[in-house]
Design a protein around this motif. Structure first.
Motif, PDB file in Angstrom:
ATOM      1  N   PRO A   1       0.828  -1.210   0.000  1.00 32.13           N
ATOM      2  CA  PRO A   1       0.000   0.000   0.000  1.00 32.13           C
ATOM      3  C   PRO A   1       0.862   1.261   0.000  1.00 32.13           C
ATOM      4  O   PRO A   1       1.999   1.240   0.469  1.00 32.13           O
ATOM      5  CB  PRO A   1      -0.803  -0.092   1.292  1.00 32.13           C
ATOM      6  CG  PRO A   1      -0.450  -1.358   1.956  1.00 32.13           C
ATOM      7  CD  PRO A   1       0.626  -2.036   1.191  1.00 32.13           C
ATOM      8  N   GLU A   2       0.269   2.332  -0.518  1.00 32.15           N
ATOM      9  CA  GLU A   2       1.046   3.558  -0.647  1.00 32.15           C
ATOM     10  C   GLU A   2       0.131   4.764  -0.489  1.00 32.15           C
ATOM     11  O   GLU A   2      -1.031   4.715  -0.872  1.00 32.15           O
ATOM     12  CB  GLU A   2       1.699   3.434  -2.019  1.00 32.15           C
ATOM     13  CG  GLU A   2       2.114   4.560  -2.795  1.00 32.15           C
ATOM     14  CD  GLU A   2       2.829   4.002  -4.082  1.00 32.15           C
ATOM     15  OE1 GLU A   2       3.480   2.932  -4.074  1.00 32.15           O
ATOM     16  OE2 GLU A   2       2.701   4.665  -5.099  1.00 32.15           O
ATOM     17  N   ILE A   3       0.642   5.806   0.131  1.00 31.88           N
ATOM     18  CA  ILE A   3      -0.081   7.076   0.183  1.00 31.88           C
ATOM     19  C   ILE A   3       0.867   8.157  -0.324  1.00 31.88           C
ATOM     20  O   ILE A   3       2.084   7.973  -0.325  1.00 31.88           O
ATOM     21  CB  ILE A   3      -0.599   7.433   1.600  1.00 31.88           C
ATOM     22  CG1 ILE A   3       0.545   7.643   2.586  1.00 31.88           C
ATOM     23  CG2 ILE A   3      -1.594   6.415   2.133  1.00 31.88           C
ATOM     24  CD1 ILE A   3       0.801   9.094   2.887  1.00 31.88           C
TER      25      ILE A   3
ATOM     26  N   PHE B   1       4.603  -0.021   3.980  1.00 34.11           N
ATOM     27  CA  PHE B   1       3.924   0.849   3.012  1.00 34.11           C
ATOM     28  C   PHE B   1       4.900   1.898   2.485  1.00 34.11           C
ATOM     29  O   PHE B   1       5.944   2.148   3.086  1.00 34.11           O
ATOM     30  CB  PHE B   1       2.687   1.511   3.636  1.00 34.11           C
ATOM     31  CG  PHE B   1       2.986   2.598   4.639  1.00 34.11           C
ATOM     32  CD1 PHE B   1       2.980   3.940   4.272  1.00 34.11           C
ATOM     33  CD2 PHE B   1       3.246   2.283   5.970  1.00 34.11           C
ATOM     34  CE1 PHE B   1       3.236   4.942   5.203  1.00 34.11           C
ATOM     35  CE2 PHE B   1       3.507   3.278   6.907  1.00 34.11           C
ATOM     36  CZ  PHE B   1       3.497   4.606   6.514  1.00 34.11           C
TER      37      PHE B   1
ATOM     38  N   THR C   1      -2.066   0.362  -6.032  1.00 31.02           N
ATOM     39  CA  THR C   1      -1.784   0.304  -4.597  1.00 31.02           C
ATOM     40  C   THR C   1      -1.868   1.681  -3.920  1.00 31.02           C
ATOM     41  O   THR C   1      -1.725   1.774  -2.705  1.00 31.02           O
ATOM     42  CB  THR C   1      -0.377  -0.270  -4.362  1.00 31.02           C
ATOM     43  OG1 THR C   1       0.522   0.394  -5.255  1.00 31.02           O
ATOM     44  CG2 THR C   1      -0.340  -1.765  -4.615  1.00 31.02           C
TER      45      THR C   1
ATOM     46  N   ARG D   1      -3.460   4.316  -2.122  1.00 27.95           N
ATOM     47  CA  ARG D   1      -4.699   4.311  -1.347  1.00 27.95           C
ATOM     48  C   ARG D   1      -5.320   5.691  -1.191  1.00 27.95           C
ATOM     49  O   ARG D   1      -6.527   5.845  -1.137  1.00 27.95           O
ATOM     50  CB  ARG D   1      -4.429   3.736   0.045  1.00 27.95           C
ATOM     51  CG  ARG D   1      -3.997   2.294   0.042  1.00 27.95           C
ATOM     52  CD  ARG D   1      -5.182   1.389  -0.267  1.00 27.95           C
ATOM     53  NE  ARG D   1      -4.767  -0.003  -0.322  1.00 27.95           N
ATOM     54  CZ  ARG D   1      -4.523  -0.759   0.738  1.00 27.95           C
ATOM     55  NH1 ARG D   1      -4.644  -0.254   1.947  1.00 27.95           N
ATOM     56  NH2 ARG D   1      -4.157  -2.007   0.592  1.00 27.95           N
ATOM     57  N   ARG D   2      -4.489   6.676  -1.035  1.00 29.14           N
ATOM     58  CA  ARG D   2      -5.038   8.024  -0.855  1.00 29.14           C
ATOM     59  C   ARG D   2      -3.949   9.053  -1.140  1.00 29.14           C
ATOM     60  O   ARG D   2      -2.801   8.859  -0.743  1.00 29.14           O
ATOM     61  CB  ARG D   2      -5.546   8.217   0.574  1.00 29.14           C
ATOM     62  CG  ARG D   2      -6.480   9.406   0.752  1.00 29.14           C
ATOM     63  CD  ARG D   2      -6.936   9.590   2.197  1.00 29.14           C
ATOM     64  NE  ARG D   2      -7.720   8.476   2.704  1.00 29.14           N
ATOM     65  CZ  ARG D   2      -8.155   8.389   3.964  1.00 29.14           C
ATOM     66  NH1 ARG D   2      -7.913   9.359   4.827  1.00 29.14           N
ATOM     67  NH2 ARG D   2      -8.853   7.330   4.365  1.00 29.14           N
TER      68      ARG D   2
ATOM     69  N   VAL E   1      -8.617   8.058  -8.030  1.00 24.27           N
ATOM     70  CA  VAL E   1      -7.751   7.890  -6.856  1.00 24.27           C
ATOM     71  C   VAL E   1      -8.366   8.707  -5.715  1.00 24.27           C
ATOM     72  O   VAL E   1      -8.671   9.891  -5.888  1.00 24.27           O
ATOM     73  CB  VAL E   1      -6.320   8.401  -7.144  1.00 24.27           C
ATOM     74  CG1 VAL E   1      -5.478   8.379  -5.879  1.00 24.27           C
ATOM     75  CG2 VAL E   1      -5.661   7.570  -8.233  1.00 24.27           C
TER      76      VAL E   1
ATOM     77  N   ALA F   1      -5.715   5.143   5.918  1.00 23.60           N
ATOM     78  CA  ALA F   1      -5.712   4.935   4.460  1.00 23.60           C
ATOM     79  C   ALA F   1      -4.951   3.671   4.055  1.00 23.60           C
ATOM     80  O   ALA F   1      -5.330   2.999   3.101  1.00 23.60           O
ATOM     81  CB  ALA F   1      -5.110   6.157   3.759  1.00 23.60           C
ATOM     82  N   ILE F   2      -3.891   3.356   4.778  1.00 24.39           N
ATOM     83  CA  ILE F   2      -3.105   2.176   4.390  1.00 24.39           C
ATOM     84  C   ILE F   2      -3.551   0.899   5.089  1.00 24.39           C
ATOM     85  O   ILE F   2      -3.101  -0.189   4.740  1.00 24.39           O
ATOM     86  CB  ILE F   2      -1.597   2.382   4.674  1.00 24.39           C
ATOM     87  CG1 ILE F   2      -1.373   2.760   6.132  1.00 24.39           C
ATOM     88  CG2 ILE F   2      -1.007   3.401   3.721  1.00 24.39           C
ATOM     89  CD1 ILE F   2       0.070   2.735   6.531  1.00 24.39           C
TER      90      ILE F   2
END
Ligand code: GDP
Length: 212
Positions: A39-41, A87, A121, A123-124, A151, A210-211
């Motif tokens: 996951p990534e922000i 993340f 991936t 997420r936000r 997104v 978010a993650i």
């Protein structure tokens, strides 16, 4: 302490983001993109919005985001990991340089568009907006890009120490009204000051939310 998050959520986010941050690399163009394996922000915002200061405040490090602000790195997507590297935290290049040459703006737009479209991936995206200025045309352009790419994003007001309470409430409600038209926008607008360390707990909880 927070209207949206429980004390446990706030404490868990504090613990996670207090772990060591590590700069992974800067991505100048998409062929160098790190694999979308976790996951990534991301943080985005106009140049001078206070992005580096806010990243440093969230990471509780004095100079972390300087890595992204060194010449040559400002046009890159800068990837960081936190703790065990579960993340990615991505510092997106600042946009809206008043005097940027057209070719540079186009290169930026192409990179960002391609990144946003091809990153399952992600997420936000936290879109930082200077509380004194509210949403500008360039911000609206970014929000449209995010909507098109589907997104999710959340607006984070910066430098709120520069405003009186009444003015802050007004800008917050203006922004909330504006983003109500945007399908991908998270309805809660966060309000922060790196300088006075305001709103950081909620921002951290939002990142971890978010993650999660
Ligand atoms: P960036 O270009 O978005 O990375 O912005 P910087 O973090 O470098 O900050 C731009 C300018 O805004 C600097 O002069 C900072 O000192 C100032 N600044 C950043 N955050 C705050 C804040 O929370 N409050 C105030 N008053 N100034 C800030």
């Amino acid at each position: 302490m927070s209207d949206i998050y429980s004390e446990d959520q706030i404490a868990a986010a504090e613990r996670l983001l207090a772990k060591p941050w590590e700069f992974v690399r800067g991505i100048p163009s998409l062929e160098f993109l790190t694999p979308a394996d976790r996951p990534e922000i991301a943080f985005a915002g106009r140049s001078n919005v206070g992005k580096s200061s806010l990243i440093n405040a969230v990471a509780n490090r004095r100079n972390l985001a300087r890595t992204s602000n060194t010449p040559g790195r400002t046009q890159e997507l800068n990837f960081f990991t936190v703790g065990a590297g579960d993340f990615y935290f991505v510092d997106m290049p600042g946009y809206g340089f008043a005097k940027a040459p057209k070719a540079k703006v186009e290169a930026w737009t192409d990179l960002i568009k391609a990144y946003l479209r091809g990153r399952p991936t992600l997420r936000r995206v936290f879109v930082l907006v200077d509380a004194r200025h509210g949403l500008k045309d360039v911000d609206h352009q970014i929000l449209s890009l995010l909507d098109e790419a589907a997104v999710a994003y959340q607006i984070v007001l910066t430098k709120i120490d520069k405003l009186k309470q009444g003015a802050l409430e007004r800008v917050k409600s203006d922004v909330e009204q504006a983003i109500a038209q945007h399908p991908a926008a998270f309805p809660v607008v966060l309000a922060t000051s790196s300088e006075k360390r305001l709103g950081l707990a909620e921002l951290k909880a939002s990142i971890v939310d978010a993650i999660a």
